[in-house]
Scaffold this motif. Structure first.
Motif, PDB file in Angstrom:
ATOM      1  N   ASN A  14       0.876  -1.361   0.047  1.00 36.33           N
ATOM      2  CA  ASN A  14      -0.010   0.002  -0.007  1.00 36.33           C
ATOM      3  C   ASN A  14       1.050   1.137  -0.049  1.00 36.33           C
ATOM      4  OD1 ASN A  14      -1.928   1.956   0.373  1.00 36.33           O
ATOM      5  ND2 ASN A  14      -3.139   0.955   1.687  1.00 36.33           N
ATOM      6  N   ALA A  15       1.138   1.775  -1.337  1.00 33.99           N
ATOM      7  CA  ALA A  15       2.038   2.926  -1.218  1.00 33.99           C
ATOM      8  C   ALA A  15       1.386   4.374  -0.624  1.00 33.99           C
ATOM      9  CB  ALA A  15       2.323   3.111  -2.641  1.00 33.99           C
ATOM     10  N   SER A  16       0.300   4.231  -0.303  1.00 34.45           N
ATOM     11  CA  SER A  16      -0.398   5.461   0.094  1.00 34.45           C
ATOM     12  C   SER A  16      -0.087   5.582   1.821  1.00 34.45           C
ATOM     13  CB  SER A  16      -1.946   5.376  -0.003  1.00 34.45           C
ATOM     14  OG  SER A  16      -2.391   4.073   0.659  1.00 34.45           O
ATOM     15  N   ILE A  17       0.578   4.571   2.456  1.00 32.27           N
ATOM     16  CA  ILE A  17       0.805   4.552   3.813  1.00 32.27           C
ATOM     17  C   ILE A  17       2.328   5.175   3.824  1.00 32.27           C
ATOM     18  CG2 ILE A  17       1.147   3.392   5.811  1.00 32.27           C
ATOM     19  CD1 ILE A  17      -1.008   1.356   4.831  1.00 32.27           C
ATOM     20  N   GLN A  18       2.328   6.431   4.557  1.00 35.22           N
ATOM     21  CA  GLN A  18       3.664   6.826   4.507  1.00 35.22           C
ATOM     22  C   GLN A  18       4.572   6.087   5.449  1.00 35.22           C
ATOM     23  OE1 GLN A  18       3.617  10.890   6.205  1.00 35.22           O
ATOM     24  NE2 GLN A  18       5.554  11.737   5.447  1.00 35.22           N
ATOM     25  N   ASN A  19       5.994   5.714   5.039  1.00 32.08           N
ATOM     26  CA  ASN A  19       6.905   5.321   5.889  1.00 32.08           C
ATOM     27  C   ASN A  19       6.918   3.633   5.946  1.00 32.08           C
ATOM     28  OD1 ASN A  19       8.069   7.770   6.462  1.00 32.08           O
ATOM     29  ND2 ASN A  19       6.551   7.813   8.407  1.00 32.08           N
ATOM     30  N   VAL A  20       5.736   3.142   5.206  1.00 38.06           N
ATOM     31  CA  VAL A  20       5.419   1.567   5.601  1.00 38.06           C
ATOM     32  C   VAL A  20       6.842   0.939   5.270  1.00 38.06           C
ATOM     33  CG1 VAL A  20       4.389   1.461   3.300  1.00 38.06           C
ATOM     34  CG2 VAL A  20       3.728  -0.152   5.298  1.00 38.06           C
ATOM     35  N   GLY A  21       7.474   1.225   4.061  1.00 35.25           N
ATOM     36  CA  GLY A  21       8.492   0.447   3.477  1.00 35.25           C
ATOM     37  C   GLY A  21       9.552   0.131   4.589  1.00 35.25           C
ATOM     38  N   GLN A  22       9.942   0.956   5.415  1.00 38.97           N
ATOM     39  CA  GLN A  22      10.812   0.804   6.307  1.00 38.97           C
ATOM     40  C   GLN A  22      10.744  -0.156   7.471  1.00 38.97           C
ATOM     41  OE1 GLN A  22      10.421   4.964   7.992  1.00 38.97           O
ATOM     42  NE2 GLN A  22      10.785   3.722  10.023  1.00 38.97           N
ATOM     43  N   PHE A  23       9.307  -0.555   7.373  1.00 36.87           N
ATOM     44  CA  PHE A  23       8.743  -1.699   8.350  1.00 36.87           C
ATOM     45  C   PHE A  23       8.577  -3.149   7.746  1.00 36.87           C
ATOM     46  CE2 PHE A  23       7.236   2.464  10.204  1.00 36.87           C
ATOM     47  CZ  PHE A  23       8.100   2.347  11.244  1.00 36.87           C
ATOM     48  N   CYS A  24       8.895  -3.075   6.221  1.00 39.06           N
ATOM     49  CA  CYS A  24       8.567  -4.162   5.503  1.00 39.06           C
ATOM     50  C   CYS A  24       9.778  -4.964   4.832  1.00 39.06           C
ATOM     51  CB  CYS A  24       7.854  -3.856   4.245  1.00 39.06           C
ATOM     52  SG  CYS A  24       6.013  -3.401   4.971  1.00 39.06           S
ATOM     53  N   ARG A  25      10.905  -4.408   5.310  1.00 36.25           N
ATOM     54  CA  ARG A  25      12.285  -5.097   5.079  1.00 36.25           C
ATOM     55  C   ARG A  25      12.468  -6.352   6.127  1.00 36.25           C
ATOM     56  NH1 ARG A  25      13.754   0.401   4.713  1.00 36.25           N
ATOM     57  NH2 ARG A  25      14.737   0.141   6.688  1.00 36.25           N
ATOM     58  N   SER A  26      13.286  -7.427   5.596  1.00 36.30           N
ATOM     59  CA  SER A  26      13.333  -8.401   6.545  1.00 36.30           C
ATOM     60  C   SER A  26      14.293  -8.217   7.324  1.00 36.30           C
ATOM     61  CB  SER A  26      13.847  -9.595   5.474  1.00 36.30           C
ATOM     62  OG  SER A  26      15.327  -9.153   4.930  1.00 36.30           O
ATOM     63  N   GLU A  27      15.318  -7.067   7.216  1.00 33.46           N
ATOM     64  CA  GLU A  27      16.177  -6.750   8.286  1.00 33.46           C
ATOM     65  C   GLU A  27      15.581  -5.423   9.270  1.00 33.46           C
ATOM     66  OE1 GLU A  27      16.990  -4.152   4.785  1.00 33.46           O
ATOM     67  OE2 GLU A  27      16.585  -6.362   5.529  1.00 33.46           O
ATOM     68  N   ALA A  28      14.463  -5.246   9.339  1.00 35.64           N
ATOM     69  CA  ALA A  28      13.829  -4.143   9.800  1.00 35.64           C
ATOM     70  C   ALA A  28      13.949  -4.207  11.559  1.00 35.64           C
ATOM     71  CB  ALA A  28      12.363  -4.205   9.738  1.00 35.64           C
ATOM     72  N   GLY A  29      14.987  -3.768  11.926  1.00 35.95           N
ATOM     73  CA  GLY A  29      15.468  -3.505  13.322  1.00 35.95           C
ATOM     74  C   GLY A  29      15.731  -4.782  14.149  1.00 35.95           C
ATOM     75  N   GLY A  30      15.825  -6.014  13.458  1.00 41.07           N
ATOM     76  CA  GLY A  30      16.308  -7.144  14.296  1.00 41.07           C
ATOM     77  C   GLY A  30      15.096  -7.647  15.140  1.00 41.07           C
ATOM     78  N   ASP A  31      15.421  -8.086  16.340  1.00 43.48           N
ATOM     79  CA  ASP A  31      14.415  -8.433  17.112  1.00 43.48           C
ATOM     80  C   ASP A  31      14.331  -7.221  18.437  1.00 43.48           C
ATOM     81  OD1 ASP A  31      16.332  -8.851  18.995  1.00 43.48           O
ATOM     82  OD2 ASP A  31      15.997 -10.895  19.307  1.00 43.48           O
ATOM     83  N   GLY A  32      15.105  -6.244  18.344  1.00 44.25           N
ATOM     84  CA  GLY A  32      14.782  -5.261  19.311  1.00 44.25           C
ATOM     85  C   GLY A  32      15.016  -5.519  20.725  1.00 44.25           C
ATOM     86  N   ILE A  33      15.640  -6.735  21.184  1.00 40.35           N
ATOM     87  CA  ILE A  33      15.874  -7.167  22.331  1.00 40.35           C
ATOM     88  C   ILE A  33      17.199  -7.807  22.532  1.00 40.35           C
ATOM     89  CG2 ILE A  33      15.283  -8.772  24.229  1.00 40.35           C
ATOM     90  CD1 ILE A  33      12.300  -8.201  23.602  1.00 40.35           C
ATOM     91  N   PRO A  34      18.377  -7.425  22.821  1.00 42.81           N
ATOM     92  CA  PRO A  34      19.667  -7.893  22.731  1.00 42.81           C
ATOM     93  C   PRO A  34      19.562  -9.035  23.752  1.00 42.81           C
ATOM     94  CG  PRO A  34      19.355  -5.892  24.386  1.00 42.81           C
ATOM     95  CD  PRO A  34      18.415  -6.055  23.633  1.00 42.81           C
ATOM     96  N   ASP A  35      20.575 -10.176  23.287  1.00 45.44           N
ATOM     97  CA  ASP A  35      20.622 -11.473  23.876  1.00 45.44           C
ATOM     98  C   ASP A  35      21.489 -11.239  25.200  1.00 45.44           C
ATOM     99  OD1 ASP A  35      20.776 -12.929  20.679  1.00 45.44           O
ATOM    100  OD2 ASP A  35      19.035 -12.686  22.061  1.00 45.44           O
ATOM    101  N   SER A  36      22.390 -10.242  25.172  1.00 49.20           N
ATOM    102  CA  SER A  36      23.461 -10.299  26.201  1.00 49.20           C
ATOM    103  C   SER A  36      23.880  -8.827  26.345  1.00 49.20           C
ATOM    104  CB  SER A  36      24.605 -11.187  26.207  1.00 49.20           C
ATOM    105  OG  SER A  36      25.264 -10.758  24.851  1.00 49.20           O
ATOM    106  N   SER A  37      24.510  -8.419  27.653  1.00 50.69           N
ATOM    107  CA  SER A  37      24.876  -7.195  27.994  1.00 50.69           C
ATOM    108  C   SER A  37      25.909  -7.260  29.168  1.00 50.69           C
ATOM    109  CB  SER A  37      23.752  -6.185  28.283  1.00 50.69           C
ATOM    110  OG  SER A  37      23.303  -6.575  29.401  1.00 50.69           O
ATOM    111  N   THR A  38      26.574  -6.324  29.099  1.00 47.98           N
ATOM    112  CA  THR A  38      27.810  -6.410  30.165  1.00 47.98           C
ATOM    113  C   THR A  38      27.797  -4.905  31.010  1.00 47.98           C
ATOM    114  OG1 THR A  38      29.243  -5.206  28.684  1.00 47.98           O
ATOM    115  CG2 THR A  38      29.350  -7.642  29.081  1.00 47.98           C
ATOM    116  N   ASN A  39      28.216  -4.906  32.039  1.00 46.64           N
ATOM    117  CA  ASN A  39      28.236  -3.922  33.128  1.00 46.64           C
ATOM    118  C   ASN A  39      28.501  -2.429  32.357  1.00 46.64           C
ATOM    119  OD1 ASN A  39      28.119  -1.855  35.114  1.00 46.64           O
ATOM    120  ND2 ASN A  39      28.801  -3.380  36.662  1.00 46.64           N
ATOM    121  N   SER A  40      27.602  -1.549  32.273  1.00 46.90           N
ATOM    122  CA  SER A  40      27.997  -0.298  31.581  1.00 46.90           C
ATOM    123  C   SER A  40      28.223   0.773  32.628  1.00 46.90           C
ATOM    124  CB  SER A  40      26.802   0.038  30.922  1.00 46.90           C
ATOM    125  OG  SER A  40      25.545   0.325  31.322  1.00 46.90           O
TER     126      SER A  40
END
Length: 721
Positions: free
Chosen positions: A381-407
């Motif tokens: 649906n080309a009439s919906i603004q910005n929709v393309g950035q959410f339709c890519r297969s790499e759109a943002g990963g899963d958004g939740i990191p698997d690990s982290s260290t003390n920052s």
């Protein structure tokens, strides 16, 4: 002759004083033999159990062996805990473990044990914690485990066990935690478990269970977690009655071959986590609003149809909504509109591979929202603004990191002032800059957390953990975290000593012992949100590496030790003076012929300040010598706390049959004891010499006896030096 008798008494009295200082109670021989049988079944490549060949297990502080501080009715000490966590032990479990009938905790977690669980463990009727996780145990669970009526926690997860869940578990009337995940258990989940009202956590995931989900489980009034992922309940439905589990915080039935419709869970006020993914569920998603506590909803990889409920927009704590790979239609609701995001919050919306064709409102989620729409008609649906950035297969990963260290920001401190080669480091959150200390390392894992993203809850966890261990907040550093399959959250924690002065850079022995005792006894207060935890390792490095964790509450502080020595010296002086007085008096009267004061078999006497009590009075004072009034036990007999008819509290020393004297000798002893008066000695109040009994009644000492001070029964553990 009389002088010799008096001298004999003197020697006996002095010997008693030194025996009091030197004697040490020992473990009952049958339990010593059982421990040796346990060792004979084990391979110990790291030599952790080398000292199991030396002396008495309690006196010699055998590794992992913890004894009760008081003797039992049989005059012996008994084992309280056997803790052999993460010692790289292999071999098998000895049937002789069943002889440890007083044991409260049996912990062999994270070793390499193989073979089966001996049925004799069912004889350990005092057992509260049975911890066998992370080994290579096989075979089925013995039905005899159902005899463990005091059991609170059964953990056999991460083994190779098989066979059914025993129906005898219905007799585990005090069990709260059944952790049996990651095995090969098979067959039907017993509906009889619904008759165990104490159950909190059922972790049966990653097995070969089949049949149906027992609807009777909805009768469990306290159930908090159902985690049955990766089993095979082919063709069966989720019981609608599970929507009545009013205390439930988490239900996870991922990949269980379930079919039918999703029950209405909106009546569960504390529900935080719902995972029904990878099943064959059909129908529409219930439209009623779920609990405000919801963090995670995963309904992906089913056959759900209809629209996405608008009520999902009214879940302020939501972190993850996964609806991908279904048959959903209609519009994408702007779920992020009503969520107030903190800088640490994250929201992952995965709606891929459905039939969604439109958006409700504007498609402008904030930066901390990850939205995935590929595989939906809306992407065309080309009439919906910005929709393309959410339709890519790499759109943002899963958004939740698997690990982290003390920052935590690194402080500018002189490196040479903190000897890192001996496992010292600067305390990251110390209120005093550049405070150098040596931490205790704790490997800790949340087995079934009710969230998908940890950072928003780090401070909440830190407060919970430090408060539970009675530590200050800055004493905890979460060095790193990483998610594991389950999902489970593993943490690498560092615990630092409190800052008292610049030289207070290590924990003392009693603090290490106290902290370890809380963690290994599962005494942290339960929390539904963080779920059950497990201790993977408790590492003592650097200045702690040679520390021997022995029996609890056995240490003596320097001040207490000084008081004991002073009191012992004073008592010795008083005793010596008393003995000399007795020798003098006996010398004066040594030529007097003995005589009986009464011709009857019952000898009586009257001494000022010493009362002759009746046996009935003693019985009433001690509630018929109830075990709850018993203060201790010695070579003479048992000592009871008694309350006389005038409300006076006394200590009543009751002779056992083997310690009884002749009546004349008993009354002579009373006469001698009545003459001993000193502010550091308790006074004799009276005696009882009726119905074949011999009892001495003393003033009551609320702070305990000299023996109590010496043996650490009344005071917390502290090092002598």
């Amino acid at each position: 002759m009389l002088r010799m008798r008096v001298c004999g008494c003197v020697i006996a009295l002095w010997s008693s004083c030194f025996v009091l200082l030197a004697v040490a109670q020992v473990l009952i021989p049958s339990e010593v033999n059982a421990l040796r049988a346990v060792k004979n079944r084990l391979s110990d490549p790291r030599k952790h159990l080398t000292n199991w060949n030396n002396g008495d297990p309690c006196k010699s502080h055998w590794t992992g062996v913890f004894c009760f501080n008081t003797v039992g009715a049989d005059g012996y000490l008994h084992l309280e805990e056997l803790q052999l966590l993460n010692m790289n032990l292999s071999g098998s479990l000895a049937p002789e473990l069943g002889q440890l009938s007083h044991l409260l905790i049996l912990d062999f977690m994270w070793n390499e044990l193989s073979g089966t669980i001996p049925k004799e463990i069912g004889n350990m009727t005092s057992l509260k914690l049975l911890l066998l996780s992370g080994n290579k145990l096989s075979g089925s669970l013995p039905d005899e485990l159902g005899y463990l009526s005091k059991l609170n926690r059964l953990q056999v997860d991460q083994n190779y066990m098989s066979g059914p869940i025993p129906k005898s578990f219905v007799n585990l009337v005090n069990v709260k935690h059944l952790h049996m995940n990651n095995n090969s258990f098979s067959g039907q989940i017993p509906s009889e478990l619904s008759k165990v009202p104490t159950l909190l956590h059922l972790l049966f995931d990653n097995n070969n269970l089949s049949g149906y989900l027992p609807p009777e489980l909805s009768n469990l009034p306290n159930l908090r977690i159902i985690q049955f992922d990766n089993n095979n309940f082919m063709g069966n439905e989720i019981p609608a009655s599970y929507g009545n589990l009013s205390q439930l915080a988490k239900i996870s039935l991922r990949n269980c071959s379930l079919q039918g419709e999703i029950p209405d869970f909106s009546r569960i006020p504390s529900l935080s986590y719902l995972d029904l993914s990878w099943n064959r569920l059909s129908g529409s998603i219930p439209s009623h609003r779920l609990s405000h506590n919801m963090t995670t909803i995963d309904l992906s990889d089913n056959q759900l149809n209809g629209s996405i409920p608008e009520s999902f927009s009214d879940l302020p704590s939501l972190q993850k909504l996964s609806l991908e790979n279904n048959l959903l239609t209609g519009s994408v609701p702007a779920i992020w509109w009503k969520i107030s995001f903190s800088t640490k919050a994250r929201l992952k919306l995965d709606l891929r591979n459905n039939s969604l064709s439109n958006i409700s409102g504007e498609l402008n989620p904030p930066a901390n929202v990850t939205l995935r729409l590929e595989g939906n008609p809306i992407c065309k649906n080309a009439s919906i603004q910005n929709v393309g950035q959410f339709c890519r297969s790499e759109a943002g990963g899963d958004g939740i990191p698997d690990s982290s260290t003390n920052s935590t920001q690194t402080m500018t401190c002189p490196s040479q002032a903190c000897p890192t080669d001996n496992f010292y480091e600067y305390v990251p959150s110390s209120p005093v800059p550049c405070f150098c200390a040596s931490p205790i390392i704790v490997e800790y894992r949340l087995k079934s957390p009710s969230f998908s993203y940890f950072p928003p809850y780090i401070q909440k966890f830190e407060m919970y953990f430090t408060r539970s261990l009675d530590l200050s907040l800055y004493q905890l550093s979460i060095d790193s975290i990483f998610w594991q399959e389950g999902p489970r959250l593993q943490m690498h924690l560092k615990l630092f000593p409190m800052f008292i002065n610049p030289h207070s850079n290590t924990f003392n022995f009693s603090e290490v012992h106290r902290i370890r005792g809380i963690l290994t006894s599962w005494e942290l207060p339960p929390t539904d949100f963080f779920g059950p935890y497990e201790l993977l390792n408790f590492t003592l490095l650097g200045p702690y590496s040679n520390m021997i964790i022995g029996p609890r509450r056995m240490g003596i502080r320097k001040g207490i030790l000084a008081a004991i020595i002073t009191g012992a010296v004073a008592s010795f002086v008083i005793l010596s003076a008393t003995v000399m007085l007795l020798i003098t008096r006996c010398s004066r009267h040594r030529d007097r012929p003995p005589s009986r004061r009464h011709s009857s078999s019952k000898i009586t006497m009257k001494i000022d300040g010493v009362k002759a009590f009746t046996f009935k009075e003693m019985t009433l004072a001690t509630r018929n010598f109830d075990s709850s009034t018993q203060l201790g036990r010695g070579g003479y007999g048992k000592v009871y706390r008694g309350i006389l008819s005038d409300d006076t509290i006394v200590a009543i020393k009751r002779a056992e049959e083997g310690s009884l004297q002749g009546e004349k000798e008993f009354l002579t002893e009373i006469e001698l004891l009545s003459r001993l008066h000193h502010r550091n000695l308790v006074s004799l109040v009276g005696y009882c010499d009726e119905e074949g009994e011999q009892m001495l009644v003393y003033e009551f000492m609320p702070n305990g006896t000299l023996r109590d001070w010496l043996c650490g029964m009344k005071f917390p553990t502290f090092p002598v030096s």
